[in-house]
Design a protein around this motif. Structure first.
Motif, PDB file in Angstrom:
ATOM      1  N   ASN A 126       0.713  -1.183   0.005  1.00  0.00           N
ATOM      2  CA  ASN A 126       0.120   0.099   0.151  1.00  0.00           C
ATOM      3  C   ASN A 126       0.895   1.383  -0.131  1.00  0.00           C
ATOM      4  OD1 ASN A 126      -2.576  -1.383  -0.013  1.00  0.00           O
ATOM      5  ND2 ASN A 126      -2.668  -1.585   2.279  1.00  0.00           N
ATOM      6  N   THR A 128       2.747   4.592  -1.126  1.00  0.00           N
ATOM      7  CA  THR A 128       2.405   5.641  -1.978  1.00  0.00           C
ATOM      8  C   THR A 128       3.724   6.346  -2.600  1.00  0.00           C
ATOM      9  OG1 THR A 128       2.369   7.469  -0.266  1.00  0.00           O
ATOM     10  CG2 THR A 128       0.561   6.053  -0.713  1.00  0.00           C
ATOM     11  N   GLY A 132       0.554  11.176  -2.947  1.00  0.00           N
ATOM     12  CA  GLY A 132      -1.014  10.644  -2.542  1.00  0.00           C
ATOM     13  C   GLY A 132      -1.352   9.528  -3.463  1.00  0.00           C
ATOM     14  N   ARG A 133      -0.586   9.232  -4.474  1.00  0.00           N
ATOM     15  CA  ARG A 133      -0.915   8.044  -5.400  1.00  0.00           C
ATOM     16  C   ARG A 133      -0.285   6.727  -4.940  1.00  0.00           C
ATOM     17  NH1 ARG A 133       0.278  10.211 -11.279  1.00  0.00           N
ATOM     18  NH2 ARG A 133       2.448   9.995 -10.288  1.00  0.00           N
ATOM     19  N   TYR A 134      -1.096   5.731  -4.797  1.00  0.00           N
ATOM     20  CA  TYR A 134      -0.607   4.528  -4.365  1.00  0.00           C
ATOM     21  C   TYR A 134       0.057   3.757  -5.648  1.00  0.00           C
ATOM     22  CZ  TYR A 134      -3.613   4.891  -0.512  1.00  0.00           C
ATOM     23  OH  TYR A 134      -4.325   5.263   0.595  1.00  0.00           O
ATOM     24  N   TYR A 139      -5.034   2.724 -11.361  1.00  0.00           N
ATOM     25  CA  TYR A 139      -5.417   4.221 -11.668  1.00  0.00           C
ATOM     26  C   TYR A 139      -6.253   4.770 -10.440  1.00  0.00           C
ATOM     27  CZ  TYR A 139      -3.506   4.582 -16.285  1.00  0.00           C
ATOM     28  OH  TYR A 139      -2.716   4.608 -17.443  1.00  0.00           O
ATOM     29  N   GLN A 140      -6.112   3.723  -9.378  1.00  0.00           N
ATOM     30  CA  GLN A 140      -7.534   4.009  -8.417  1.00  0.00           C
ATOM     31  C   GLN A 140      -6.436   4.521  -7.216  1.00  0.00           C
ATOM     32  OE1 GLN A 140     -10.387   1.025  -7.379  1.00  0.00           O
ATOM     33  NE2 GLN A 140      -9.895   1.461  -5.368  1.00  0.00           N
ATOM     34  N   ASP A 141      -6.741   5.771  -6.959  1.00  0.00           N
ATOM     35  CA  ASP A 141      -5.993   6.521  -5.911  1.00  0.00           C
ATOM     36  C   ASP A 141      -6.868   6.892  -4.636  1.00  0.00           C
ATOM     37  OD1 ASP A 141      -3.628   6.141  -7.153  1.00  0.00           O
ATOM     38  OD2 ASP A 141      -4.343   8.107  -8.472  1.00  0.00           O
ATOM     39  N   ASN A 142      -8.275   6.586  -4.484  1.00  0.00           N
ATOM     40  CA  ASN A 142      -8.858   7.060  -3.710  1.00  0.00           C
ATOM     41  C   ASN A 142      -8.988   6.188  -2.440  1.00  0.00           C
ATOM     42  OD1 ASN A 142     -10.274   4.893  -4.814  1.00  0.00           O
ATOM     43  ND2 ASN A 142     -12.313   5.923  -5.041  1.00  0.00           N
ATOM     44  N   SER A 143      -8.389   4.934  -2.316  1.00  0.00           N
ATOM     45  CA  SER A 143      -8.157   3.974  -1.258  1.00  0.00           C
ATOM     46  C   SER A 143      -7.038   3.066  -1.447  1.00  0.00           C
ATOM     47  CB  SER A 143      -9.553   3.176  -0.784  1.00  0.00           C
ATOM     48  OG  SER A 143      -9.667   2.370  -2.197  1.00  0.00           O
TER      49      SER A 143
END
Length: 431
Positions: A126, A128, A132-134, A139-143
């Motif tokens: 997990n 980053t 703030g990008r994992y 392309y999913q960065d919200n969680s």
């Protein structure tokens, strides 16, 4: 023909203005270092210079993109380096835990260390990039891409990111992946990975570790001590899942049969009622496995290619299986020892495959970093060509400009002197 005084003055002033304009233009060229200060100076060169400048700006944008791509790849490669070290440490602990000299307390201590590695790996998965990008969430960065789930023993982990690979255009003709998704890294194995054997048991009211492989029964003390190993990749049925099932003859001697598990779940027998001998290698379908112990009637062992859709390819599940097993109380019976050994051997093989996969992805990232260096070198040469072309089009030849500057200065002085001489030509000066 009569020439009026006004005409002489106008012509003289126009000549001085023209000479002064030419003189100032050369001065402006010398001050700016450019031959083409305004498009009107050389329209063709100015037009070509605009195109070259635009190409140069695009090349610089790609250079900035390569800096971003290099940072992402370097961070991901560093995380995978730590991941590989963690998997190696886990494998070392499992080798230690497989020793028969360890007590339940010792194994629980090893489980505690494995738990720490397990938590470390979740943190690495997990990670980053600092913005703030994992790194491994597509392309999913919200969680976070790996989410915990409730379960027995320790919580499991599910991948909730997308399966896309984030890409970035580093050159006009190259779209480079700058980060692999977590499923590819932590829940996959190399295409050339070998077989993995599973022989788990189900207790009443309890789900076995290998439910995704189907029900596997192992109530006896049979355990695989070596393999499965590939011995003949060209053999018939090689690369397909196999299932060993044990039975007994009329005298109570153990027998084994081998079936190929087809894609639709049907089983095709390839070995029927062969005599089982503890410690002797069994070879079938290009695969070899060594078993020892006494199987019970109806015991089953499944062998699947590591990259089979129904095989366990999840690094976190492998570690969770090992931790849950080490935290169980071992009664010391042959059946429990066989169950323990089979699970430990299976997990170690799965860790080997996971480590190979992590190293493969890391090598791929290293190759992409090397490619960035090559593209940088090519782009650097291209920028040099653009600079030279621009210099040839608009830059000033100082030697010629200085000579023109001196010439224009003499011309301006001559025009001024001529005006003075013409202005003094009057009959009144001779009266």
């Amino acid at each position: 023909m009569r020439i009026s005084t006004v005409t002489m003055f106008d012509q003289s002033v126009a000549s001085m203005n023209r000479q002064q304009s030419d003189f100032l233009k050369v001065g402006q060229q010398i001050a700016s270092g450019r031959r083409v200060v305004n498009p009107s100076d050389d329209p063709q060169a100015a037009s070509r210079a605009v195109g070259v400048s635009q190409a140069k700006a695009v090349t610089q944008q790609f250079a900035d993109a390569r800096v971003s791509a290099r940072n992402s790849l370097a961070q991901a490669e560093s995380v995978l380096n730590s991941t590989a070290d963690a998997i190696t440490s886990a494998k070392t602990l499992l080798v230690q835990a497989a020793s028969d000299t360890l007590s339940d307390v010792d194994r629980q201590s090893v489980a505690s260390e494995l738990r720490g590695i397990y938590e470390t790996l979740i943190g690495q998965a997990n990670a980053t990039d600092g913005n703030g990008r994992y790194l491994f969430g597509g392309y999913q960065d919200n969680s976070p891409p790996f989410a915990r789930t409730s379960g027995d023993g320790i919580s499991g982990v599910n991948y909730v990111g997308d399966e896309n690979t984030r890409e970035q255009r580093i050159d006009a003709s190259r779209l480079m992946p700058v980060a692999d998704n977590g499923k590819t890294i932590f829940q996959s194995v190399p295409s050339g990975a070998g077989y993995v054997a599973r022989a788990e048991r189900e207790s009443p009211g309890e789900t076995s570790i290998g439910t995704q492989q189907g029900f596997v029964r192992n109530e006896g003390s049979v355990a695989f001590t070596s393999g499965p190993n590939r011995v003949d990749p060209n053999a018939e049925h090689f690369g397909k899942p196999f299932e060993l099932e044990f039975s007994t003859d009329t005298d109570g001697n153990p027998l084994f049969s081998v079936s190929v598990v087809e894609a639709d779940g049907t089983r095709t027998p390839i070995v029927a009622d062969e005599s089982y001998e503890s410690g002797k290698a069994v070879v079938f379908g290009g695969v070899s496995i060594t078993l020892e112990g006494a199987p019970a009637d109806g015991d089953q062992i499944q062998l699947r290619p590591a990259n089979d859709a129904n095989a366990n390819q999840d690094l976190f599940k492998s570690l969770k299986d090992a931790i849950d097993l080490l935290e169980l109380d071992q009664e010391g019976t042959p059946e429990n020892r066989a169950h323990f050994r089979n699970t430990i051997n299976t997990v170690m093989r799965e860790l080997d495959n996971s480590l190979d996969n992590v190293l493969t992805v890391r090598a791929s990232m290293g190759a992409r970093l090397n490619e960035l260096d090559v593209v940088d070198a090519v782009a650097g040469n291209r920028m040099m060509n653009y600079d030279k072309t621009l210099s040839d089009l608009v830059d000033l030849d100082y030697a010629k400009a200085i000579a023109d500057y001196s010439l224009r200065q003499v011309g301006l002085q001559a025009a001024q002197k001529a005006f003075v001489d013409v202005k003094s030509m009057s009959l009144f000066n001779f009266l």
